[in-house]
Design an enzyme around this catalytic site. Structure first.
Site, mmCIF file in Angstrom:
data_model
loop_
_atom_site.group_PDB
_atom_site.id
_atom_site.type_symbol
_atom_site.label_atom_id
_atom_site.label_comp_id
_atom_site.label_asym_id
_atom_site.label_seq_id
_atom_site.Cartn_x
_atom_site.Cartn_y
_atom_site.Cartn_z
ATOM 1 C CB SER A 199 40.161 77.787 62.586
ATOM 2 O OG SER A 199 40.318 77.878 61.190
ATOM 3 N N GLY A 206 35.127 81.888 63.498
ATOM 4 C CA GLY A 206 33.884 82.628 63.657
ATOM 5 C C GLY A 206 32.759 82.196 62.740
ATOM 6 C CB CYS A 217 37.650 75.193 56.887
ATOM 7 S SG CYS A 217 37.090 75.050 58.606
ATOM 8 C CG LEU A 218 35.140 81.107 57.273
ATOM 9 C CD1 LEU A 218 34.000 80.925 58.259
ATOM 10 C CD2 LEU A 218 36.011 82.277 57.707
ATOM 11 C CD GLN A 255 31.782 76.944 57.760
ATOM 12 O OE1 GLN A 255 32.003 78.074 58.179
ATOM 13 N NE2 GLN A 255 32.014 75.870 58.487
ATOM 14 C CG HIS A 292 41.517 71.950 58.056
ATOM 15 N ND1 HIS A 292 42.184 73.147 58.098
ATOM 16 C CD2 HIS A 292 40.309 72.186 58.612
ATOM 17 C CE1 HIS A 292 41.425 74.073 58.658
ATOM 18 N NE2 HIS A 292 40.273 73.505 58.968
ATOM 19 C CD GLU A 339 45.095 72.186 55.821
ATOM 20 O OE1 GLU A 339 44.804 72.440 57.006
ATOM 21 O OE2 GLU A 339 44.225 72.023 54.947
#
Length: 374
Positions: free
Chosen positions: A47, A242, A267-268, A271, A351, A353
């Site tokens: 990331s 990104g 996370c991404l 989204q 996150h 994990e």
């Protein structure tokens, strides 16, 4: 012998320090992370592709570097800014110093920086492009290079770091404190999961295996038809770098998967799931990066102390009637979790994990396994 280094920001602000790691000139988005430790996991998290990470905590390098703590096979951050670099590691797991580790991978570092000032500057003026250089160029030239560098918005970085070919992952989480003569029992692999690699971390795959998943990791541009042809029990949407809206075809692909199989995004991936539902994302001023972000689970009322790394967020107003917001960030009220019960899909922005706080968020992986079990 130390060498002078300069960190120049696109807004004209400069910071002087001493070079460590590779002595070169590298460009990246300058961001800050508030974690007190875990710098190797941070540097190797995909990331952070194209970013220069400023560590808010002053002392770095004191545990060295080792292969077990890597989230990927190499650092993805292009550079690192720290207040004080410890030259000698004092951890029994260390295999080399942070300086040697960055040097071996061609990543630049700058130490002796007033990181308190730098973090406050980024918090006030926002994350921005910058340059670390130890090549002797003038500050004005470095500022101009930072100013003309393309920013993160509109950048599809996930496709660039994604695996090019599918592979199967079946390795559980390591237990470095357990004797080799007393290994952890091997999990029974009951589920076949397809994981979209947008820039995933190794520990996410290990947590899935811990829950009994045989994970097939696929490139970010894999079609929904190809995934469904594998007849998976579930689909995992990984983290990555990104702009989520710039990841080619990802929203349409995930939209075609929703309702067909259980889906879990982080996370991404969270989204992209929001985009697949017809929602919107936006670039944050300075993002959330650190192991101390408070998140409230609206379904239980509990507050989790989470690890995060993102510069984009989901627009909650765009999801009205499309998904249930399950988690919010207590610092700024941004969306931290979604659920679509009818589609057996859910996601979190943070996150789980990483488990930085007293509450281990491993339960989210168990929740995914429960959905797959029916």
């Amino acid at each position: 012998m130390t060498k002078r280094a300069v960190l120049a920001l696109a807004d004209g602000t400069t910071f002087e320090g001493r070079a460590f790691g590779a002595t070169c000139e590298l460009v990246g988005e300058v961001v800050f992370n508030t974690s007190m430790f875990g710098y190797q996991e941070i540097l190797t998290d995909p990331s952070y592709v194209g970013q220069i990470v400023t560590m808010a905590y002053p002392e770095m390098g004191n545990v060295g570097a080792n292969p077990e703590d890597e989230e990927a096979g190499q650092p993805h951050a292009v550079g690192m800014a720290v207040r004080s670099l410890t030259p000698q590691a004092s951890n029994w797991r260390s295999k080399e110093s942070l300086d040697a580790y960055l040097k071996r991978h061609g990543r630049a570092g700058i130490e002796g920086v007033d990181t308190r000032r730098l973090v406050r500057h980024l918090r006030t003026h926002g994350a921005q492009m910058g340059v670390i250089s130890s090549d002797g160029h003038s500050a004005a030239a470095l500022v101009e290079r930072a100013r003309t560098a393309p920013g993160m918005e509109g950048m599809d970085l996930a496709t660039g770091v994604s695996t090019k070919t599918p592979y199967v992952f079946t390795t559980p989480s390591p237990d470095v404190f357990r004797s080799p003569n007393d290994p952890r029992p091997t999990p029974e692999l009951r589920f076949d999961v397809v994981a979209y690699d947008y820039g995933l971390k190794r520990s996410m795959l290990q947590y899935l295996v811990d829950e009994g998943c045989r994970v097939t990791v696929v490139p970010s541009n894999t079609t929904a038809e190809e995934v469904l042809a594998r007849k998976p029990h579930g689909v995992f949407l990984a983290n990555g770098p990104g702009d989520p809206a710039a990841v080619k075809g990802a929203d349409r692909t995930v939209a075609a998967l929703l309702g067909k199989v259980p889906v879990f995004g982080i996370c991404l991936g969270h989204q992209i799931m929001a985009l697949a539902l017809g929602g919107r994302t936006y670039k944050m001023k300075f993002g959330h990066r650190g192991a101390n972000q408070p998140v409230k689970d609206l379904t239980t009322g509990k507050v989790e102390i989470t690890a995060q790394n993102h510069g984009f967020a989901v627009d909650d107003a765009s999801l009205k009637g499309k998904a249930v917001v399950t988690h919010i960030n207590l610092n700024d009220g941004t969306v931290e979790g979604l659920a679509v019960p009818d589609a057996r899909a859910f996601s979190v922005q943070y996150h789980p994990e990483a488990s930085p706080g007293p509450h281990d968020a491993r339960y989210l992986f168990a929740r995914f396994a429960k959905l797959m079990a029916g």
